[in-house]
Design a protein around this motif. Sequence first.
Motif, PDB file in Angstrom:
ATOM      1  N   VAL A 225       4.907  25.038  -3.180  1.00  9.74           N
ATOM      2  CA  VAL A 225       5.507  25.184  -1.850  1.00  9.74           C
ATOM      3  C   VAL A 225       5.826  26.654  -1.516  1.00  9.74           C
ATOM      4  O   VAL A 225       5.452  27.133  -0.432  1.00  9.74           O
ATOM      5  CB  VAL A 225       6.744  24.266  -1.714  1.00  9.74           C
TER       6      VAL A 225
ATOM      7  N   ALA B  28      -5.006  17.017  -6.700  1.00 11.31           N
ATOM      8  CA  ALA B  28      -3.655  16.997  -6.118  1.00 11.31           C
ATOM      9  C   ALA B  28      -3.258  18.380  -5.633  1.00 11.31           C
ATOM     10  O   ALA B  28      -2.484  18.521  -4.686  1.00 11.31           O
ATOM     11  CB  ALA B  28      -2.655  16.513  -7.164  1.00 11.31           C
TER      12      ALA B  28
ATOM     13  N   GLY C 236      -2.527  27.622   3.316  1.00 15.13           N
ATOM     14  CA  GLY C 236      -2.212  26.495   2.434  1.00 15.13           C
ATOM     15  C   GLY C 236      -2.638  26.752   1.002  1.00 15.13           C
ATOM     16  O   GLY C 236      -3.099  27.837   0.655  1.00 15.13           O
TER      17      GLY C 236
ATOM     18  N   MET D  48      -3.608  13.602 -10.069  1.00 10.61           N
ATOM     19  CA  MET D  48      -2.407  13.069 -10.719  1.00 10.61           C
ATOM     20  C   MET D  48      -2.397  11.556 -10.650  1.00 10.61           C
ATOM     21  O   MET D  48      -2.851  10.961  -9.666  1.00 10.61           O
ATOM     22  CB  MET D  48      -1.155  13.581 -10.016  1.00 10.61           C
TER      23      MET D  48
ATOM     24  N   PRO E 201       6.090  17.296  -4.200  1.00 12.88           N
ATOM     25  CA  PRO E 201       6.890  18.269  -4.952  1.00 12.88           C
ATOM     26  C   PRO E 201       8.317  17.803  -5.154  1.00 12.88           C
ATOM     27  O   PRO E 201       8.886  17.103  -4.313  1.00 12.88           O
ATOM     28  CB  PRO E 201       6.840  19.523  -4.074  1.00 12.88           C
TER      29      PRO E 201
ATOM     30  N   TRP F 196      10.378  20.114  -7.511  1.00 13.23           N
ATOM     31  CA  TRP F 196      11.063  21.297  -8.034  1.00 13.23           C
ATOM     32  C   TRP F 196      11.160  22.325  -6.910  1.00 13.23           C
ATOM     33  O   TRP F 196      10.131  22.799  -6.431  1.00 13.23           O
ATOM     34  CB  TRP F 196      10.299  21.929  -9.198  1.00 13.23           C
TER      35      TRP F 196
ATOM     36  N   THR G 187       2.713  28.399  -0.471  1.00 17.61           N
ATOM     37  CA  THR G 187       2.147  28.048   0.835  1.00 17.61           C
ATOM     38  C   THR G 187       2.948  28.730   1.951  1.00 17.61           C
ATOM     39  O   THR G 187       2.389  29.106   2.978  1.00 17.61           O
ATOM     40  CB  THR G 187       2.115  26.524   1.073  1.00 17.61           C
TER      41      THR G 187
ATOM     42  N   TYR H  51       3.467  21.753   4.368  1.00 20.55           N
ATOM     43  CA  TYR H  51       4.306  22.963   4.381  1.00 20.55           C
ATOM     44  C   TYR H  51       3.595  24.150   5.037  1.00 20.55           C
ATOM     45  O   TYR H  51       4.209  24.922   5.766  1.00 20.55           O
ATOM     46  CB  TYR H  51       4.729  23.335   2.956  1.00 20.55           C
ATOM     47  N   ALA H  52       2.271  24.284   4.783  1.00 18.59           N
ATOM     48  CA  ALA H  52       1.560  25.424   5.358  1.00 18.59           C
ATOM     49  C   ALA H  52       1.502  25.305   6.883  1.00 18.59           C
ATOM     50  O   ALA H  52       1.783  26.269   7.607  1.00 18.59           O
ATOM     51  CB  ALA H  52       0.156  25.525   4.779  1.00 18.59           C
ATOM     52  N   GLY H  53       1.150  24.112   7.368  1.00 18.66           N
ATOM     53  CA  GLY H  53       1.030  23.920   8.814  1.00 18.66           C
ATOM     54  C   GLY H  53       2.364  24.108   9.514  1.00 18.66           C
ATOM     55  O   GLY H  53       2.450  24.774  10.559  1.00 18.66           O
TER      56      GLY H  53
ATOM     57  N   GLY I  17       5.116  16.790   6.236  1.00 17.50           N
ATOM     58  CA  GLY I  17       5.314  17.087   4.819  1.00 17.50           C
ATOM     59  C   GLY I  17       4.024  17.199   4.035  1.00 17.50           C
ATOM     60  O   GLY I  17       3.978  17.834   3.003  1.00 17.50           O
ATOM     61  N   GLY I  18       2.922  16.555   4.529  1.00 19.80           N
ATOM     62  CA  GLY I  18       1.671  16.596   3.765  1.00 19.80           C
ATOM     63  C   GLY I  18       1.889  15.945   2.417  1.00 19.80           C
ATOM     64  O   GLY I  18       2.383  14.816   2.325  1.00 19.80           O
ATOM     65  N   ARG I  19       1.559  16.672   1.353  1.00 26.02           N
ATOM     66  CA  ARG I  19       1.760  16.124   0.004  1.00 26.02           C
ATOM     67  C   ARG I  19       3.248  15.882  -0.264  1.00 26.02           C
ATOM     68  O   ARG I  19       3.599  15.116  -1.155  1.00 26.02           O
ATOM     69  CB  ARG I  19       1.163  17.061  -1.034  1.00 26.02           C
TER      70      ARG I  19
ATOM     71  N   LEU J  67       0.383   9.029 -10.360  1.00 23.25           N
ATOM     72  CA  LEU J  67       1.819   9.007 -10.037  1.00 23.25           C
ATOM     73  C   LEU J  67       2.303   7.562  -9.999  1.00 23.25           C
ATOM     74  O   LEU J  67       1.583   6.673  -9.535  1.00 23.25           O
ATOM     75  CB  LEU J  67       2.075   9.623  -8.652  1.00 23.25           C
TER      76      LEU J  67
HETATM   77  C1  LIG Z   1       2.676  15.202  -6.927  1.00 27.15           C
HETATM   78  C2  LIG Z   1       2.837  16.656  -6.625  1.00 27.15           C
HETATM   79  C3  LIG Z   1       3.893  17.344  -7.174  1.00 27.15           C
HETATM   80  C4  LIG Z   1       4.092  18.693  -6.864  1.00 27.15           C
HETATM   81  N1  LIG Z   1       5.186  19.329  -7.359  1.00 27.15           N
HETATM   82  C5  LIG Z   1       5.521  20.547  -6.875  1.00 27.15           C
HETATM   83  C6  LIG Z   1       6.817  21.085  -7.126  1.00 27.15           C
HETATM   84  O1  LIG Z   1       7.626  20.458  -7.817  1.00 27.15           O
HETATM   85  N2  LIG Z   1       7.132  22.276  -6.553  1.00 27.15           N
HETATM   86  C7  LIG Z   1       6.245  22.960  -5.759  1.00 27.15           C
HETATM   87  O2  LIG Z   1       6.587  24.036  -5.251  1.00 27.15           O
HETATM   88  N3  LIG Z   1       5.013  22.455  -5.493  1.00 27.15           N
HETATM   89  C8  LIG Z   1       4.641  21.271  -6.015  1.00 27.15           C
HETATM   90  N4  LIG Z   1       3.441  20.698  -5.686  1.00 27.15           N
HETATM   91  C9  LIG Z   1       2.472  21.473  -4.895  1.00 27.15           C
HETATM   92  C10 LIG Z   1       2.839  21.498  -3.424  1.00 27.15           C
HETATM   93  O3  LIG Z   1       3.285  20.238  -3.020  1.00 27.15           O
HETATM   94  C11 LIG Z   1       1.638  21.905  -2.597  1.00 27.15           C
HETATM   95  O4  LIG Z   1       1.084  23.107  -3.108  1.00 27.15           O
HETATM   96  C12 LIG Z   1       1.971  22.102  -1.127  1.00 27.15           C
HETATM   97  O5  LIG Z   1       2.816  21.088  -0.662  1.00 27.15           O
HETATM   98  C13 LIG Z   1       0.673  22.152  -0.339  1.00 27.15           C
HETATM   99  O6  LIG Z   1       0.957  22.281   1.031  1.00 27.15           O
HETATM  100  P1  LIG Z   1      -0.219  22.436   2.088  1.00 27.15           P
HETATM  101  O7  LIG Z   1       0.430  22.511   3.418  1.00 27.15           O
HETATM  102  O8  LIG Z   1      -1.143  23.518   1.669  1.00 27.15           O
HETATM  103  O9  LIG Z   1      -1.092  21.093   1.954  1.00 27.15           O
HETATM  104  P2  LIG Z   1      -0.704  19.570   2.277  1.00 27.15           P
HETATM  105  O10 LIG Z   1       0.687  19.298   1.911  1.00 27.15           O
HETATM  106  O11 LIG Z   1      -1.741  18.731   1.640  1.00 27.15           O
HETATM  107  O12 LIG Z   1      -0.845  19.474   3.847  1.00 27.15           O
HETATM  108  C14 LIG Z   1      -2.103  19.303   4.459  1.00 27.15           C
HETATM  109  C15 LIG Z   1      -1.937  18.339   5.613  1.00 27.15           C
HETATM  110  O13 LIG Z   1      -3.176  18.241   6.309  1.00 27.15           O
HETATM  111  C16 LIG Z   1      -3.338  16.888   6.715  1.00 27.15           C
HETATM  112  N5  LIG Z   1      -4.768  16.644   6.973  1.00 27.15           N
HETATM  113  C17 LIG Z   1      -5.782  16.539   6.096  1.00 27.15           C
HETATM  114  N6  LIG Z   1      -6.935  16.316   6.751  1.00 27.15           N
HETATM  115  C18 LIG Z   1      -6.641  16.273   8.075  1.00 27.15           C
HETATM  116  C19 LIG Z   1      -7.412  16.072   9.243  1.00 27.15           C
HETATM  117  N7  LIG Z   1      -8.726  15.873   9.184  1.00 27.15           N
HETATM  118  N8  LIG Z   1      -6.771  16.082  10.429  1.00 27.15           N
HETATM  119  C20 LIG Z   1      -5.420  16.291  10.521  1.00 27.15           C
HETATM  120  N9  LIG Z   1      -4.666  16.488   9.436  1.00 27.15           N
HETATM  121  C21 LIG Z   1      -5.257  16.487   8.227  1.00 27.15           C
HETATM  122  C22 LIG Z   1      -2.824  16.097   5.537  1.00 27.15           C
HETATM  123  O14 LIG Z   1      -2.506  14.776   5.909  1.00 27.15           O
HETATM  124  C23 LIG Z   1      -1.583  16.919   5.169  1.00 27.15           C
HETATM  125  O15 LIG Z   1      -0.455  16.478   5.881  1.00 27.15           O
HETATM  126  C24 LIG Z   1       3.185  19.361  -6.005  1.00 27.15           C
HETATM  127  C25 LIG Z   1       2.106  18.661  -5.459  1.00 27.15           C
HETATM  128  C26 LIG Z   1       1.926  17.322  -5.769  1.00 27.15           C
HETATM  129  C27 LIG Z   1       0.777  16.581  -5.164  1.00 27.15           C
END
Ligand SMILES: Cc1cc2nc3c(=O)[nH]c(=O)nc-3n(C[C@H](O)[C@H](O)[C@H](O)COP(=O)(O)OP(=O)(O)OC[C@H]3O[C@@H](n4cnc5c(N)ncnc54)[C@H](O)[C@@H]3O)c2cc1C
Length: 487
Positions: free
Chosen positions: A466, A428, A457, A302, A50, A52, A469, A7-9, A33-35, A304
Amino acid sequence: MIIGAGYAGLSSALLLLKQGWQVTVLEKNDQPGGRARLWEDKGYRFDMGPSWYLMPEVFEHFFESIGTSVADQYQLTKLKTHYQVFFEGLDKVTITDDLERTKALFESFEPGGATQLAAYMDEAQYKYDTALGEFLYREYRTVFDFLNKKVLTKGLTLGIFQTLDKFVGRFFTDRRAKQILEYAMVFLGTSPSHAPALYSIMSHIDLKLGVFFPEGGMNGVARAMADLVTARGGTILYDHEVTALTVAGGRVTEVATVKGQFAADVVLNCADYAWSETQLLEKRWQTYNESYWKKRVLAPSMFLVFLGVNKSLPGLEHHNLYFSADWDKHFDTIFEVPSWPDNPCFYLSAITKTDPTMAPPGCENLFLLVPVAPGLDDTDQFRKVYLDKVLAHVEAVTGIDLLGSVETLRVFGPRDFEADYHAWQGTALGLSHTLFQTAVFRPGHRSRKVKNLWYAGQYTHPGVGVPMTLISSEVVVGEILKAHRGH
Ligand SMILES: Cc1cc2nc3c(=O)[nH]c(=O)nc-3n(C[C@H](O)[C@H](O)[C@H](O)COP(=O)(O)OP(=O)(O)OC[C@H]3O[C@@H](n4cnc5c(N)ncnc54)[C@H](O)[C@@H]3O)c2cc1C
């Protein structure tokens, strides 16, 4: 150049594209989508992260800032039943979108509960409005930006300097009331006894603003964003894991990936911060070295389980929670003495209650989440034992017979977070939201050693979730635009 298509990217890419920048996103995995990835099997489509969709105004604000709207991108449904709670040893309850009903429920928990909830919600709303208006959408460069007069005076009324469980205890004595007001701390990667009372804003968010469901689930939103990146001229390269950042003259000049090198002007890293700093940069260019990360309080990992079940399960709602009577025991296994919990609290989602297309007709798509400590041993042998134990526990709590009807099952645990996302110790959610890991105390948006290297992020301000981020991207892109004017 952006690293990571979570989501951040994706949100950062869209904000930079809107400013006319050329954007390439390098992603390790094979989808956006990442996580918030998707796993599909036998006609079941699982949201892997995520589930919710909260704080709809943050999504609205984000899409408006890139010149579109939520309604133009995906359909959003407000849930009538926010969630169902199973309490150990007590009757289950449902929380709906009718706040008056929730007040009556709290009155049934303890005399005066309705009035107390109204008073609690007024404070939570005040905190939410102040946090959104003054604290979240801003950059903190130094400790003095944070500890200014406004924060110190407002901080007292916002409850920055008090813990959530003490704050809730001022209003309620009943266990159920307290657990409903405190459970969401797990979303922030912390426990009620460590979280600042500021985070009572979560009750304004989940009891009043409501719980929503976006078409295609949370992965559907990420996919809509990825499509928009491409439609607006950006490039997303999947299966492009970044392996090193070459720094010359205090700037990143080249980004190395498993598929070759890319020249870079400005690099925004949205991959896991701890891993990126310690693994992609030479020691002298690291703002935060390994010993810094070792001293942080990590958010949980987590355990899961994704389950496809070939029958309908009438006893479940879309979002279901189980709280054990002594949940401190579970929190202790995460934050005090890392170990696998015996009587775990859990979250069980049945996305098919709102969107039956996420499973074959007449079937249910279940997502089970048990928060556990990061860094736990997670062997195949142990997983099997723990899985059997947890599924028997879920059956006992919900009174639902699951095991004979499972068509597909996948476990995703700490070691998968590490392998798939490079999550530090398999966390997580990154960093926990303790007071000293809030705002300026989170790792910075800009590297202090490498001029054109930025971070967004969940590890950065404002934090986990989400909506947070999306806000982090907005803050960091604002700073990038100021720092690299004329780019
Ligand atoms: C199981 C679970 C349930 C959650 N439930 C909720 C919810 O219900 N509601 C809510 O708002 N939030 C929820 N969250 C939190 C939310 O999902 C995260 O805070 C948010 O998605 C994080 O986004 P991000 O972009 O910071 O990181 P990420 O989603 O982790 O994105 C980082 C990306 O970087 C990539 N990456 C890593 N290393 C490299 C590399 N060396 N080169 C290239 N790419 C790389 C990864 O593959 C990933 O795609 C949940 C999280 C989890 C894990």
